[in-house]
Structures are given as structure tokens and as C-alpha cells.
Design an enzyme around this catalytic site. Structure first.
Site, PDB file in Angstrom:
ATOM      1  N   CYS A  36       0.804  -1.237   0.000  1.00 24.84           N
ATOM      2  CA  CYS A  36       0.000   0.000   0.000  1.00 24.84           C
ATOM      3  C   CYS A  36       0.831   1.277   0.000  1.00 24.84           C
ATOM      4  O   CYS A  36       0.430   2.294   0.580  1.00 24.84           O
ATOM      5  CB  CYS A  36      -0.995  -0.004   1.165  1.00 24.84           C
ATOM      6  SG  CYS A  36      -2.360  -1.167   0.936  1.00 24.84           S
ATOM      7  N   ALA A  59     -12.981 -15.823 -15.838  1.00 22.46           N
ATOM      8  CA  ALA A  59     -13.306 -15.532 -17.236  1.00 22.46           C
ATOM      9  C   ALA A  59     -12.603 -16.526 -18.150  1.00 22.46           C
ATOM     10  O   ALA A  59     -11.406 -16.779 -18.023  1.00 22.46           O
ATOM     11  CB  ALA A  59     -12.891 -14.108 -17.585  1.00 22.46           C
ATOM     12  N   HIS A  82       5.553  -5.008 -10.254  1.00 20.82           N
ATOM     13  CA  HIS A  82       4.912  -3.886 -10.940  1.00 20.82           C
ATOM     14  C   HIS A  82       4.861  -4.096 -12.453  1.00 20.82           C
ATOM     15  O   HIS A  82       5.271  -3.212 -13.216  1.00 20.82           O
ATOM     16  CB  HIS A  82       5.655  -2.582 -10.643  1.00 20.82           C
ATOM     17  CG  HIS A  82       5.605  -2.147  -9.223  1.00 20.82           C
ATOM     18  ND1 HIS A  82       6.472  -1.188  -8.710  1.00 20.82           N
ATOM     19  CD2 HIS A  82       4.805  -2.510  -8.193  1.00 20.82           C
ATOM     20  CE1 HIS A  82       6.196  -0.994  -7.422  1.00 20.82           C
ATOM     21  NE2 HIS A  82       5.193  -1.793  -7.091  1.00 20.82           N
TER      22      HIS A  82
END
Length: 546
Positions: free
Chosen positions: A102, A232, A466
Site C-alpha cells: 500500500c 473468465a 509492478h
């Protein structure tokens, strides 16, 4: 309402379907649902995060790595990097905002302006994007001295209190090494500076993830449906190449179900899974799709290309005194500094951790400790580019993730990382750290030459987790940009992407708040399109009645 058993869902048609309840997807769904006249479904493969303390309690985030809440993607063998490395991707509501530490940053102005000026992402410059950061946050620093900050948004940002004595000493050491204390998120890019972070956390220690911030307050909203535990399988298109829905698979029995979207589908499954799902649905490099027997709907060569990351090294030290036993999230300080003159953004960042970090060093025989600290230099704008490819046409197979770390022809990434190792040592050796810095555990004082440090980096480097850029947005005429600046998938209608994959170039800082901003922007684009359609329809009706 929340449904974790698809059999209990009678109406499977919605105005909007958001696939992926992560950092951006949650923001898109929540903002679209603000209009009571539309129905919104948010589909997440992982479980609900409510009532799960190891997810909600920020200081427990390291427990989630390689856990049941992690897709845990291995990477392909690396020619110049650490092939043992794995990419943690969150499998829970909130996505990586429920899985990370965070650290909260606004992207530098220079990054956002470059998206528009260099890559043709019109409407994504800092002047356009910064109001979205303000809208999404309730920032502890908001007030007359910081009018750019928001004070009423869903995501709570706080300053990490300087309670860690090692961290305070480290900042003193940074100053002695020529890196001054600097405040973050002021609107001015910190090229050379260090401080305790801002983090998206609430006062009670709960992470202010996208799920906590955007979804928890609206779960019972009449026009909103949260569907968890549903993966999905494939996007659905009609004969006119309009995306009309998504086929999903329940985790209990593996049955396929179809959800239908009257207006649009938003794909928000992250920089690894979004290109995978597009390719499984026939949108991607034609030759690659043909290899797997997938019918080509749109030959889009940029899907799965341009994978960018923040590669990370580690310098570990034993501590001479006991380290802190409590922390907001254990990695509380950021250090930015340039490795060459004339940069408008730092090319080197470090995180300071009040814990040892031997995930990639122990297997190579480097010593470890239970009382130590770490400095982890990372390359803010790595020039190496990787790919995401299908392993097979089976949606259950993990994709082939090949970051191609340290393969840029100029050697920029390795040069910055070596400089980062040396800078970390320099900081730890300053007088201010004399009472804390003990033995260097890795790479160890024996490694001194560039060649020795490069060998250490190749074996032991990690990622800051990232990954971005694999379905980038760009100019309409750029065939290597699968998205236009309004996040619409080129070659089809009714389909947008909103997640880290859309970034044309990585941001200098931890990107999670920027990914939420992308979700905010996507919702605005959809609402603007809907308003335009409504205006046009009203005008046509008025003309017909005249």
C-alpha cells in the site's frame, strides 16, 4: 448484492460488465454504479475479501505471497536474470491493492505528460489526470497548505509515522550521503530525496484497497452485482465484432456460464491476465494465435508486448540492535536519487525494509538473519521489454511471462542496479547508521567489482511486482498500441481495458494509486460516451416528432 454461486443468479444481463475486481476494476464498477439507471456486474475469480483478516490487515501483507490468494506466476528462463523469480498476482477482491504494501504515490507530472506527448495517449497528461487522484483520495495532508489533495475520496492516504528508530537513523544517513529529506506527493517530482511513505491505510490498520474503498460500501446497492469465484474463459462477440459479454467458469464444478452486456464490457484483469484473455478471445498477434489454433478476430500485434517492470536488487544487513517488532507494513521508507546528471526524474529508487529479505539469496548460500534490515534498489524506468504469451489455448494454463530482465542493448538497467547496490552500501556506512549497521549479509563485502555485483544481481534480483504495459494505449494509428486513448480495444466495439496493462510507459513510483486513477478515468470515459449517446438519441427523437 454479492453472489458466490452463479446458480443463484437469475438475471444474467447487465448494462456493464467489469471483468476483474482489482485496483482499477473496482473503481470502474463503483463509479458506473453511481447512476441508478444502469446495472453493473463486477466479476472476480478470487474470493470476497470481507472478513479475511490476513488480507484486510495491512501489516500481514507478506503472508499473502505464494498463498492461496496468489496466482503465483513463474517466469520463463531468463538469459540475463533470475529464472527462479515468480510474479505475485492477487487472487482476491481488490486485486493487487489487497496484496501489496500500500505504498501510495501520485505519478510524477513528467510521466503522465510523456504518455500523451510521446505515445499519443491524448487526455492523459498531468493536468487531466491529477484531478482524478484528488477525487479518489482522502489524504491526511489535505488542507490549505496542500489544496491539490483530496479530502472526501474513497481511498484513505496517511503518512507513515516515524516510529522506527532504524528508519529515522537511515534518513539521517541519507542526508549525510547527499540525499535530503523530501516530502512526497506535493506535486513536485522528488528527483533526489528520501522519507517515510504515504500509504493507503485506514486509522485502524485496515488497508484502503480498491475493494475496501470502492466496493464494500456498495455491495448491497440494488443496481450492483458482485460475482466472486468466477473465472473468465473468453470474451463473446457478435457478427459485427461488438463485445456482447463474457463466458465465465465457476470454481465449484467447472461449468461455463454466459453473462451479457447491453452496453460495454471492461476488462480489468491486470498486465498478465488481460493480454491472455484477449488472445484467448482472438485478439492478438495473428501468428501466435494461429500457433494455438485460435481463430483470429483482430490481428493486434501489440497485445502481450512491451512488458515493463521495476527490477529490484537487495542489500541485507544484520542489525546491531533489535529491530522494531511492530510496523504499519514493514517497508516504510523510500529513497530516490539519480545515477547521472540532468535527469528530470530519478532513475533509481530504494525501499527500506525493517526485516530481512532472503527470498532469492538464501538458495545461493548467502547468510541470513532474523534481526536485520534491507535496502532494495530498483530501476524506475527499465529499458528492457518483455512479453506475455499463451502457453496453450486452455484458459486454465498459466501464461508464459518473459520479462527479459537486463536485456536492454545499452546495459542501462544493469548499470543503474549496480549503482544502486553501491549507493545502498554508502548510505548504510554513514555515521548515522553506526549503531545499527552490522555485517553485510548479501551481496557481502567480498563482492566489489562491477562484474561481481552483476553476477550477484543476475542470480538474486527480484521484482517490485509492478508489471505494466502489455495492452498499451496510444495513438489511433499506432498498430502496436492495442487501445486508443479512450481505452477502447481497436478493431472491435463495446470493449475497454482498465488496468496496469494500459500504461504506455512505466511510472517512476509505485503504481497502484495510478492504476486506481486509470479506473476512475475509464468510468468517466464510459459515462461521457453514454451521455453523448443519450444526447444524440434525444435530438433524433425531437427531430422525428417535429
Amino acid at each position: 448484492m454479492h453472489i458466490d454461486n452463479i446458480e443463484n443468479l437469475s438475471d444474467r444481463e447487465f448494462d456493464y460488465i467489469v471483468v476483474g475486481g482489482g485496483s482499477a476494476g473496482a473503481a470502474v464498477a463503483a463509479r458506473l454504479s453511481e447512476d441508478p439507471a444502469v446495472s453493473v456486474a463486477l466479476v472476480e475469480a478470487g474470493p470476497d475479501d470481507r472478513g479475511v483478516p490476513e488480507v484486510l490487515q495491512l501489516d500481514r501483507w507478506m503472508e499473502l505471497l505464494e498463498s492461496g490468494y496468489d496466482w503465483d506466476y513463474p517466469i520463463e528462463p531468463q538469459e540475463n536474470g533470475n529464472s527462479f523469480m515468480r510474479h505475485a498476482r492477487a487472487k482476491v477482491m481488490g486485486g493487487c491493492s489487497s496484496h501489496n504494501s500500500c505504498i501510495a504515490f501520485w505519478a510524477p507530472r513528467e510521466d503522465l505528460d510523456e504518455w500523451e506527448a510521446k505515445y499519443g495517449a491524448t487526455g492523459w497528461n498531468a493536468e487531466a489526470a491529477w484531478p482524478l487522484y484528488k477525487r479518489l483520495e482522502t489524504n491526511e495532508d489535505a488542507g490549505p497548505d496542500a489544496p491539490h489533495h483530496g479530502d472526501s475520496g474513497p481511498v484513505h492516504l496517511m503518512n507513515v509515522p516515524p516510529k522506527d528508530p532504524t528508519g529515522v537513523a537511515l534518513l539521517d544517513a541519507c542526508e549525510q550521503a547527499g540525499i535530503p529529506r523530501a516530502k512526497f506527493n506535493t506535486g513536485t517530482t522528488v528527483v533526489n530525496g528520501a522519507n517515510f511513505f504515504q500509504i493507503n491505510r485506514r486509522a485502524d490498520g485496515t488497508r484502503s484497497s480498491s475493494s475496501v474503498s470502492y466496493i464494500h460500501p456498495i455491495v448491497e446497492q440494488e443496481n450492483f452485482t458482485l460475482l466472486t469465484g468466477l473465472r473468465a474463459r473468453q470474451l463473446v462477440f457478435d457478427a459485427d465484432r461488438r463485445c456482447t459479454g463474457v463466458d465465465i467458469v465457476d470454481s465449484a464444478f467447472g461449468h461455463t456460464h454466459r453473462l451479457t452486456a447491453r452496453n460495454e464490457v471492461v476488462l480489468s484483469t491486470g498486465a498478465i491476465d488481460t493480454p491472455k484473455l484477449l488472445m484467448l478471445s482472438g485478439i492478438g498477434p495473428a501468428a501466435h494465435l494461429a500457433e494455438h489454433g485460435i481463430e483470429v478476430l483482430v490481428d493486434s500485434p501489440g497485445v502481450g508486448e512491451h512488458l515493463q517492470d521495476h527490477p529490484e536488487g537487495v542489500v541485507q544487513f544484520e542489525a546491531k540492535q533489535p529491530m522494531v517488532a511492530e510496523s504499519t507494513q514493514w517497508w516504510e521508507i523510500g529513497i530516490f536519487t539519480p545515477t547521472e546528471d540532468g535527469l528530470d526524474r530519478p532513475d533509481l529508487m530504494m525501499h527500506y525494509g525493517s526485516v530481512p529479505f532472503d527470498m532469492n539469496t538464501l538458495r545461493h548460500g548467502y547468510p541470513t538473519t532474523e534481526n536485520g534490515f534491507s535496502l532494495t534498489p530498483n530501476v524506475t524506468h527499465a529499458r528492457s521489454r518483455g512479453t506475455v504469451r499463451l502457453r496453450s489455448r486452455d484458459f486454465r494454463d498459466k501464461p508464459m511471462v518473459d520479462p527479459r530482465y537486463f536485456t536492454d542493448p545499452e546495459g542501462h538497467d544493469m548499470r543503474v542496479m549496480v549503482a544502486g547496490i553501491r549507493k545502498a552500501r554508502e548510505i548504510a556506512a554513514q555515521p548515522a547508521m553506526a549503531e545499527w549497521t552490522g555485517r553485510e549479509l548479501s551481496p557481502g563485502v567480498e563482492a566489489q567489482t562491477d562484474e561481481e555485483l552483476q553476477d550477484y544481481i543476475r542470480k538474486t534480483h527480484n521484482t517490485v511486482y509492478h508489471p505494466v504495459g502489455t495492452v498499451r494505449m496510444g495513438a489511433v494509428e499506432d498498430e502496436m498500441s492495442p487501445l486508443d486513448p479512450e481505452l477502447r480495444v481497436k478493431g472491435v466495439t463495446g470493449l475497454r481495458v482498465a488496468d496496469a496493462s494500459v500504461m504506455p510507459e512505466h511510472v517512476t513510483v509505485n503504481p497502484n494509486i495510478t492504476v486506481m486513477m486509470i479506473g476512475e478515468r475509464c468510468a468517466d470515459l464510459i459515462r461521457s460516451a453514454r451521455a453523448g449517446e443519450t444526447t444524440t438519441a434525444d435530438a433524433e427523437l425531437s427531430a422525428a416528432l417535429a
